[in-house]
Each structure stands twice: as structure tokens, then as C-alpha cells.
Design a protein around this motif. Structure first.
Motif, PDB file in Angstrom:
ATOM      1  N   GLU A 237      43.709  40.773  44.080  1.00 16.48           N
ATOM      2  CA  GLU A 237      42.497  40.290  44.741  1.00 16.48           C
ATOM      3  C   GLU A 237      41.477  39.833  43.695  1.00 16.48           C
ATOM      4  O   GLU A 237      40.882  38.760  43.822  1.00 16.48           O
ATOM      5  CB  GLU A 237      41.885  41.372  45.631  1.00 16.48           C
ATOM      6  N   ARG A 238      41.286  40.638  42.649  1.00 17.04           N
ATOM      7  CA  ARG A 238      40.362  40.241  41.574  1.00 17.04           C
ATOM      8  C   ARG A 238      40.832  38.944  40.918  1.00 17.04           C
ATOM      9  O   ARG A 238      40.023  38.046  40.642  1.00 17.04           O
ATOM     10  CB  ARG A 238      40.246  41.353  40.527  1.00 17.04           C
ATOM     11  N   ASP A 239      42.136  38.837  40.671  1.00 13.76           N
ATOM     12  CA  ASP A 239      42.668  37.620  40.054  1.00 13.76           C
ATOM     13  C   ASP A 239      42.461  36.404  40.950  1.00 13.76           C
ATOM     14  O   ASP A 239      42.094  35.332  40.473  1.00 13.76           O
ATOM     15  CB  ASP A 239      44.156  37.791  39.734  1.00 13.76           C
ATOM     16  N   VAL A 240      42.687  36.564  42.247  1.00 15.27           N
ATOM     17  CA  VAL A 240      42.471  35.463  43.194  1.00 15.27           C
ATOM     18  C   VAL A 240      41.012  35.033  43.157  1.00 15.27           C
ATOM     19  O   VAL A 240      40.694  33.839  43.066  1.00 15.27           O
ATOM     20  CB  VAL A 240      42.901  35.868  44.625  1.00 15.27           C
ATOM     21  N   ARG A 241      40.109  36.001  43.222  1.00 16.23           N
ATOM     22  CA  ARG A 241      38.675  35.672  43.200  1.00 16.23           C
ATOM     23  C   ARG A 241      38.281  35.005  41.883  1.00 16.23           C
ATOM     24  O   ARG A 241      37.455  34.102  41.857  1.00 16.23           O
ATOM     25  CB  ARG A 241      37.839  36.912  43.488  1.00 16.23           C
TER      26      ARG A 241
ATOM     27  N   ARG B 247      34.219  28.141  43.242  1.00 14.69           N
ATOM     28  CA  ARG B 247      34.804  27.207  44.202  1.00 14.69           C
ATOM     29  C   ARG B 247      35.199  27.897  45.505  1.00 14.69           C
ATOM     30  O   ARG B 247      35.570  27.252  46.474  1.00 14.69           O
ATOM     31  CB  ARG B 247      36.038  26.529  43.587  1.00 14.69           C
ATOM     32  N   ALA B 248      35.111  29.224  45.529  1.00 10.91           N
ATOM     33  CA  ALA B 248      35.521  29.964  46.721  1.00 10.91           C
ATOM     34  C   ALA B 248      34.917  29.332  47.963  1.00 10.91           C
ATOM     35  O   ALA B 248      33.726  29.058  48.016  1.00 10.91           O
ATOM     36  CB  ALA B 248      35.108  31.419  46.599  1.00 10.91           C
ATOM     37  N   GLY B 249      35.770  29.103  48.926  1.00  6.23           N
ATOM     38  CA  GLY B 249      35.335  28.387  50.125  1.00  6.23           C
ATOM     39  C   GLY B 249      35.384  29.244  51.364  1.00  6.23           C
ATOM     40  O   GLY B 249      34.884  30.365  51.383  1.00  6.23           O
ATOM     41  N   SER B 250      36.064  28.741  52.357  1.00  5.12           N
ATOM     42  CA  SER B 250      36.004  29.366  53.672  1.00  5.12           C
ATOM     43  C   SER B 250      37.118  30.369  53.951  1.00  5.12           C
ATOM     44  O   SER B 250      37.067  31.067  54.956  1.00  5.12           O
ATOM     45  CB  SER B 250      36.028  28.279  54.744  1.00  5.12           C
ATOM     46  N   ALA B 251      38.120  30.463  53.100  1.00  4.12           N
ATOM     47  CA  ALA B 251      39.208  31.411  53.360  1.00  4.12           C
ATOM     48  C   ALA B 251      38.683  32.841  53.298  1.00  4.12           C
ATOM     49  O   ALA B 251      37.869  33.185  52.443  1.00  4.12           O
ATOM     50  CB  ALA B 251      40.339  31.224  52.350  1.00  4.12           C
ATOM     51  N   GLU B 252      39.157  33.663  54.206  1.00  3.54           N
ATOM     52  CA  GLU B 252      38.847  35.083  54.169  1.00  3.54           C
ATOM     53  C   GLU B 252      39.826  35.742  53.207  1.00  3.54           C
ATOM     54  O   GLU B 252      41.036  35.679  53.411  1.00  3.54           O
ATOM     55  CB  GLU B 252      38.995  35.692  55.568  1.00  3.54           C
ATOM     56  N   VAL B 253      39.309  36.332  52.137  1.00  3.80           N
ATOM     57  CA  VAL B 253      40.140  37.019  51.148  1.00  3.80           C
ATOM     58  C   VAL B 253      40.053  38.516  51.428  1.00  3.80           C
ATOM     59  O   VAL B 253      38.956  39.074  51.505  1.00  3.80           O
ATOM     60  CB  VAL B 253      39.677  36.704  49.709  1.00  3.80           C
ATOM     61  N   LEU B 254      41.205  39.150  51.607  1.00  8.39           N
ATOM     62  CA  LEU B 254      41.226  40.576  51.881  1.00  8.39           C
ATOM     63  C   LEU B 254      42.427  41.220  51.216  1.00  8.39           C
ATOM     64  O   LEU B 254      43.376  40.536  50.852  1.00  8.39           O
ATOM     65  CB  LEU B 254      41.246  40.851  53.385  1.00  8.39           C
ATOM     66  N   THR B 255      42.357  42.537  51.053  1.00  2.00           N
ATOM     67  CA  THR B 255      43.511  43.258  50.533  1.00  2.00           C
ATOM     68  C   THR B 255      44.364  43.712  51.710  1.00  2.00           C
ATOM     69  O   THR B 255      43.849  44.048  52.786  1.00  2.00           O
ATOM     70  CB  THR B 255      43.113  44.488  49.695  1.00  2.00           C
TER      71      THR B 255
ATOM     72  N   THR C 193      50.080  35.308  41.529  1.00  2.00           N
ATOM     73  CA  THR C 193      49.060  34.935  40.552  1.00  2.00           C
ATOM     74  C   THR C 193      49.689  34.603  39.200  1.00  2.00           C
ATOM     75  O   THR C 193      49.100  33.892  38.406  1.00  2.00           O
ATOM     76  CB  THR C 193      48.010  36.052  40.388  1.00  2.00           C
ATOM     77  N   GLY C 194      50.887  35.115  38.952  1.00  2.00           N
ATOM     78  CA  GLY C 194      51.605  34.815  37.710  1.00  2.00           C
ATOM     79  C   GLY C 194      52.601  33.691  37.903  1.00  2.00           C
ATOM     80  O   GLY C 194      52.932  33.320  39.029  1.00  2.00           O
ATOM     81  N   ASP C 195      53.097  33.168  36.785  1.00  2.00           N
ATOM     82  CA  ASP C 195      54.000  32.006  36.853  1.00  2.00           C
ATOM     83  C   ASP C 195      55.436  32.310  36.421  1.00  2.00           C
ATOM     84  O   ASP C 195      56.270  31.423  36.332  1.00  2.00           O
ATOM     85  CB  ASP C 195      53.450  30.867  35.996  1.00  2.00           C
TER      86      ASP C 195
ATOM     87  N   VAL D 236      47.940  31.597  56.968  1.00  2.00           N
ATOM     88  CA  VAL D 236      47.883  32.885  56.277  1.00  2.00           C
ATOM     89  C   VAL D 236      48.717  32.805  55.001  1.00  2.00           C
ATOM     90  O   VAL D 236      49.876  32.396  55.034  1.00  2.00           O
ATOM     91  CB  VAL D 236      48.423  34.012  57.184  1.00  2.00           C
ATOM     92  N   LEU D 237      48.116  33.223  53.880  1.00  2.00           N
ATOM     93  CA  LEU D 237      48.806  33.250  52.588  1.00  2.00           C
ATOM     94  C   LEU D 237      48.790  34.670  52.039  1.00  2.00           C
ATOM     95  O   LEU D 237      47.725  35.280  51.923  1.00  2.00           O
ATOM     96  CB  LEU D 237      48.117  32.313  51.595  1.00  2.00           C
ATOM     97  N   PHE D 238      49.969  35.190  51.703  1.00  2.00           N
ATOM     98  CA  PHE D 238      50.089  36.496  51.060  1.00  2.00           C
ATOM     99  C   PHE D 238      50.210  36.271  49.558  1.00  2.00           C
ATOM    100  O   PHE D 238      50.929  35.375  49.119  1.00  2.00           O
ATOM    101  CB  PHE D 238      51.328  37.236  51.569  1.00  2.00           C
ATOM    102  N   VAL D 239      49.524  37.111  48.760  1.00  2.00           N
ATOM    103  CA  VAL D 239      49.531  36.943  47.308  1.00  2.00           C
ATOM    104  C   VAL D 239      49.832  38.269  46.616  1.00  2.00           C
ATOM    105  O   VAL D 239      49.227  39.296  46.915  1.00  2.00           O
ATOM    106  CB  VAL D 239      48.170  36.406  46.806  1.00  2.00           C
ATOM    107  N   CYS D 240      50.793  38.216  45.674  1.00  2.00           N
ATOM    108  CA  CYS D 240      51.048  39.346  44.782  1.00  2.00           C
ATOM    109  C   CYS D 240      51.160  38.796  43.363  1.00  2.00           C
ATOM    110  O   CYS D 240      50.738  37.670  43.099  1.00  2.00           O
ATOM    111  CB  CYS D 240      52.276  40.157  45.207  1.00  2.00           C
ATOM    112  N   LEU D 241      51.739  39.548  42.477  1.00  2.00           N
ATOM    113  CA  LEU D 241      51.789  39.143  41.073  1.00  2.00           C
ATOM    114  C   LEU D 241      52.814  38.041  40.816  1.00  2.00           C
ATOM    115  O   LEU D 241      52.472  36.960  40.354  1.00  2.00           O
ATOM    116  CB  LEU D 241      52.065  40.365  40.193  1.00  2.00           C
TER     117      LEU D 241
END
Length: 155
Positions: free
Chosen positions: A94-98, A104-112, A43-45, A5-10
Motif C-alpha cells: 500500500e505504501r509503495d502504491v501510494r 498524481r493520486a486520483g479517484s481510485a480507492e486505495v485500501l488494504t 509493485t516489483g518487476d 478492481v485491481l489487486f496489488v502485491c509484490l
């Protein structure tokens, strides 16, 4: 097979590391540490290599949840291959991740994250970097991580 499981924010210093730490704690309490791997990214560096924000650390400390060794990193296309669940803390990320994943989007389930708490009527976990509401974010994260653990166990 381990679930990841990976959590993503800015910036990966407030919301996603809070969710990572809370979810990891719930996974440990459920005795599933050998079955579920947890991480977070931004998503940012801007904050790569930095520890979680002081406000996030304070909330985690108040709740006895460890964040030892956590450092911000940036989300990459490879994360899609490496994780089963990519949980975005808001709709913009979520939009940035997509967009990063593209075709290349693969098998990971992307959700908010807030899709786990539809009864709250809120689309996004607010960014406490701007609002200062780390306690409210912790409340949302704690409740959502309970639901996420159930979701992950079913898959």
C-alpha cells in the motif's frame, strides 16, 4: 458504468493473482461479469510475464477456480486512472502504491485487503512465496473477496 478492481502485491505471482482469480469467480457467480472488471499487478518487476506461482495454481485448482491466461505485470501510475479500487495485499505494498502514485493520486480507492477482515486482527495477507502457507492465504482471500464484492456493489 463498469467498476474496475485491481489487486496489488509484490511480485504478482502469489497473493494478488490468487485474489484476482477468486474475486473474478465470485463476480461470475453473482452474475456481475458485465459490470465488474478484475485484474492484478505487482509493485516489483521480477516476474513480469510469468504465470501465477505453482502454490497459487495448486490452491486455485483445488477450489475449481480458473487462472487461465493470467500473467504478472507491474503496477503503474496509469492504474490509478484505469481502476476504481486498488486493493493492496499488505501495508508495505500500500505504501509503495501510494509512493508510485505520489501527487498524481486520483479517484481510485486505495485500501488494504485485510481492512476488509478487521475481526482477523491481522494487518497483512502473509506472502506465501516466503511462508509456503498458500492454503491459509486462500482462506483469507476467499473471505475477503466476499466482503469486497459487497463493498464494490455498494459504491
Amino acid at each position: 458504468m463498469k467498476k474496475k478492481v485491481l489487486f496489488v502485491c509484490l511480485g504478482n505471482i502469489c497473493r494478488s493473482p490468487m485474489a484476482e482469480a477468486v474475486f473474478r469467480s465470485k463476480v461470475e457467480q453473482a452474475g456481475l461479469s458485465d459490470q465488474i472488471i478484475v485484474d492484478s499487478a505487482g509493485t516489483g518487476d521480477w516476474h513480469i510475464g510469468h504465470p501465477p506461482h505453482e502454490g497459487t495454481r495448486k490452491e486455485l485448482d483445488l477450489n475449481g477456480i480458473s487462472y487461465t491466461g493470467m500473467k504478472a505485470r507491474q503496477f503503474t501510475q496509469q492504474d490509478d486512472a484505469d481502476f476504481d479500487f486498488i486493493v493492496c495485499m499488505d501495508t508495505k505494498n500500500e505504501r509503495d502504491v501510494r509512493e508510485i502514485l505520489g501527487t498524481r493520486a486520483g479517484s481510485a480507492e486505495v485500501l488494504t485487503f485485510m481492512s476488509l477482515l478487521p475481526e482477523r486482527g491481522v494487518a497483512d495477507v502473509p506472502d506465501p512465496y516466503y511462508t509456503g502457507q498458500f492454503d491459509y492465504v486462500f482462506e483469507l482471500v476467499d473471505a475477503g473477496c466476499e466482503r469486497l464484492l459487497d463493498h464494490v456493489k455498494l459504491k
